[in-house]
Design an enzyme around this catalytic site. Structure first.
Site, PDB file in Angstrom:
ATOM      1  N   HIS A 185       0.833  -1.205   0.000  1.00  0.00           N
ATOM      2  CA  HIS A 185       0.000   0.000   0.000  1.00  0.00           C
ATOM      3  C   HIS A 185       0.871   1.260   0.000  1.00  0.00           C
ATOM      4  CE1 HIS A 185      -3.619   2.373   1.392  1.00  0.00           C
ATOM      5  NE2 HIS A 185      -2.638   3.185   1.758  1.00  0.00           N
ATOM      6  N   GLU A 186       1.771   1.336   0.957  1.00  0.00           N
ATOM      7  CA  GLU A 186       2.600   2.540   1.056  1.00  0.00           C
ATOM      8  C   GLU A 186       3.499   2.685  -0.160  1.00  0.00           C
ATOM      9  OE1 GLU A 186       1.687   4.681   3.025  1.00  0.00           O
ATOM     10  OE2 GLU A 186       0.490   3.394   4.323  1.00  0.00           O
ATOM     11  N   HIS A 201       1.653   4.497  -2.849  1.00  0.00           N
ATOM     12  CA  HIS A 201       1.755   5.957  -2.701  1.00  0.00           C
ATOM     13  C   HIS A 201       3.115   6.420  -3.207  1.00  0.00           C
ATOM     14  CE1 HIS A 201      -1.899   6.734  -0.489  1.00  0.00           C
ATOM     15  NE2 HIS A 201      -1.576   5.974   0.528  1.00  0.00           N
ATOM     16  N   HIS A 230       3.296   6.647  -6.920  1.00  0.00           N
ATOM     17  CA  HIS A 230       2.556   7.815  -7.402  1.00  0.00           C
ATOM     18  C   HIS A 230       3.438   9.061  -7.286  1.00  0.00           C
ATOM     19  CE1 HIS A 230      -1.713   9.850  -7.367  1.00  0.00           C
ATOM     20  NE2 HIS A 230      -1.098   9.987  -8.514  1.00  0.00           N
TER      21      HIS A 230
END
Ligand code: ZN
Length: 680
Positions: free
Chosen positions: A469-470, A473, A476
């Site tokens: 998940h991290e 980010h 992105h």
């Protein structure tokens, strides 16, 4: 003074940074920025992108670069001196920000740029940067009468102090409680990994035996595994009363008055700008267009999931009754019996998977997945790069042609004086405004169960998901091709779309083809056995409706708190929470539960009137992943399209337009319901 914080031409010199450097560095940059601004506006125009917007972008990016290591260290290496220095800067930064956003001359100058004949011919990222800035000027009250403008500035400054206070009191309350035990008797049921952590915590505190704390891995271990019901209750109560007027440290770190003041000031700020309430103000830059749209979205999900969640809860209650004759399932029993029920039904405990997820292999596997999807190379990097702790790693991302794309630090394990949770933060943004392109750099922070006694850390599947998940980010932020900092990477992306790339990455932790790249037994190197994988998949939707309604509870609470604020009655924090629980919660927590006092997302983070974003973006991420279900888990075409439309474009264009570019249509809720086992 030779101030390492001002040496922004290289990565932060973490060893050299002292709390005493912080205030002088910030004061220097703020003074330079003010002088730059005065010079830029001195001749009254005509204003152009190159002559005005580019230098403003550059000076703000430099300020971010100077302050970022400070705020990062404050989160992961908290100390009294650093905290004081950090706090001393907050009002100055907030004042600067307000001054900039309320600067009428600067606002007029930006408007002049936007009104030029050649504006439409500028690249999309430049136009977006100007348009976002104009919106932010208006939302900061640039057009208000002088007195209202001053009041707005006062509120902004006070709010930044209050958020910091909320976070500090929560951290202090978390650190204030511990329970030392001399033998394992009271800890029956706890897995070896959790006992090891408790032993280590005791050692570090210089006491013998075991120490339980309110750090998340410790709390979770007790609530999930401790057979001793009284111990579970004790830890639950200490944890859910943190920073409140009740519980073991009642009144000592109480966030109650802080929350009331925050909500009152947010409301006043919104009214100054002509909005009915803060939720309306917060939604201005988002994908969702109105409070009604958000409430409708959440209530629709509630309608679809509450009946199923009630069934799941009834199953849990009858299981606890049959197994242990429990008359009433209390809040401190729910996690424990859920775990036992999961084991009974699927023969699977999260602990069972740990041996297949040694941390270093998981990291390698994550990199392999990303390399395959996007054609990148990730390698340990940066000889001589300084970090803030021996646990910290540093890596580089290179493109197929070897060009450097981004760099990142990883700080994976829980420890004292480190803020809980997991997050990605920006160290520096991509900036192509100067001659040399500045490569983006990220901090990836988690709070996994630390390695014990020199052995490698073994992760649960939950922790593996968090890491993916991290990193989503991080991608992105780091894969952006946008060269204007205010709209590069995650900057300028609507808040309710920000969780798309991160939740999207989690999907790869559930697929055989991806797991085979890294799920290997830490001793034998064997891949994850088919039977274990099958059970893991089967258990994926276990209690998924209960989890859904819990997220809806937080989202509805947050949205109503900000949309319904009434100065006559005050914030009614607990009353609103109780109403929402009456509507969607399947289990009513005890009266002492003070969830709101620890809800840092909305009081100290950026999620005010924005917690719904997780679900909103989950619709997008599930729908985005469904393209890979259709075209193949490692489809080069789908991966390339996701990189091109989503990961590379930051906030440079309307997000729905970008999404349609990737998916060929608007998002549908179908995939989320299917993945959650809630499809009709
Ligand atoms: Zn996230």
């Amino acid at each position: 003074m030779d101030n390492p914080l001002l040496a922004t031409d290289r990565l932060p010199a973490f060893h050299a940074i002292e709390p005493a450097h912080v205030e002088p560095a910030i004061d220097t940059v703020l003074a330079e920025n003010r002088a730059t601004l005065e010079r830029l506006l001195a001749d009254g125009g005509p204003y152009t992108w190159e002559g005005l917007v580019a230098p403003v972008e550059a000076m703000n990016e430099r300020l971010m670069r100077v302050f970022s290591p400070v705020s990062h260290l404050n989160s992961v290496m908290d100390s009294e001196a650093l905290r004081a220095a950090y706090n001393a800067c907050l009002p100055r930064l907030s004042a600067y920000d307000t001054e900039l956003r309320q600067n009428t001359a600067l606002y007029e100058a930006y408007r002049a740029v936007a009104e030029r004949d050649d504006f439409a011919a500028l690249p999309a990222e430049r136009r977006a940067a100007v348009e976002h800035a104009l919106r932010d000027f208006r939302l900061a009250g640039v057009a208000l009468a002088p007195q209202a403008k001053r009041r707005y500035a006062e509120i902004a400054s006070r709010l930044s102090e209050l958020s910091a206070r909320f976070q500090e009191q929560l951290l202090d309350a978390t650190g204030a409680w511990h329970r030392d035990l001399t033998d394992t008797g009271a800890l029956a049921g706890l897995p070896e990994s959790a006992l090891g952590v408790a032993r280590q915590a005791a050692e570090q505190a210089g006491v013998s035996g075991y120490r339980l704390t309110l750090e998340f891995p410790s709390v979770q271990a007790v609530l999930t595994h401790a057979d001793d019901r009284a111990l579970r209750r004790e830890v639950y109560e200490a944890f859910t009363t943190r920073a409140s007027e009740v519980g073991p440290h009642a009144g000592q770190f109480d966030n109650g008055p802080v929350m009331d003041e925050i909500l009152a000031l947010r409301h006043e700020q919104a009214q100054l700008l002509g909005f009915d309430n803060y939720a309306e103000l917060a939604l201005e830059p988002r994908m969702a267009r109105s409070v009604d749209e958000v409430m409708g979205f959440l209530e629709d999900l509630a309608r679809r999931s509450v009946p199923r969640a009630r069934e799941e809860f009834a199953e849990l209650e009858s299981f606890a009754r049959e197994r242990d004759g429990l008359e009433r399932l209390e809040a401190w029993d729910a996690t424990y019996y859920s775990e036992k029920l999961r084991q009974a039904r699927f023969g699977l405990s999260p602990e069972d998977l740990r041996p297949w997820f040694p941390a270093s292999r998981v990291m390698e596997g994550l990199f392999k997945v990303v390399e395959r999807l996007y054609g990148l190379h990730i390698t340990p990097g940066g000889d001589g790069v300084e970090t803030w702790h021996p646990d910290v790693g540093f890596h580089e991302i290179r493109d197929a042609d070897g060009g450097l794309v981004g760099q990142f630090y990883t700080d994976l394990y829980a420890r004292a004086h480190k803020r809980g949770g997991a997050w990605m933060d920006v160290c520096r943004s991509r900036n192509a405004l100067a001659d040399a392109v500045q490569v983006p750099v990220a901090y990836l922070t988690c709070n996994f169960t630390p390695p014990v006694g020199g052995a490698e850390a073994l992760l649960t599947h939950d922790e593996v998901q968090t890491l993916f998940h991290e990193f989503g980010h991080g991608l992105h932020h780091m894969l952006t091709r946008v060269g204007v900092p205010s709209v590069a990477g995650i900057s300028g992306v609507p808040w309710d779309a920000v969780e798309l790339p991160s939740q999207f990455m989690e999907n790869w932790t559930w697929e055989r083809e991806a797991l085979d790249a890294f799920a290997r037994h830490h001793e034998t190197g064997e891949p994850l056995p088919e039977s274990l994988f099958g059970r893991m998949r089967a258990a994926r939707t276990f209690q998924s409706a209960m989890q859904m309604v819990r997220q809806l509870e937080f989202s509805l609470f947050d949205m109503r708190l900000h949309a319904e604020y009434d100065p006559d009655t005050g914030a009614r924090v607990q009353a609103v929470l109780d109403e929402v629980r009456g509507q969607v919660a399947v289990m009513r927590p005890p009266a002492f539960n003070r969830f709101a006092n620890g809800f840092a997302h909305i009081f100290a983070g950026g999620y005010a009137a924005g917690y719904y974003s997780y679900k909103w973006a989950e619709v997008l991420s599930a729908d985005a992943f469904s393209r890979f279900e259709e075209e193949g888990l490692f489809s080069q075409e789908a991966g390339g399209a996701f990189r091109h439309w989503i990961l590379e474009r930051g906030g440079s264009e309307d997000f729905m337009t970008l999404y349609r570019g990737f998916r060929g249509r608007e998002p549908s809720i179908e995939a989320l319901l299917r993945h959650s086992g809630l499809a009709a």
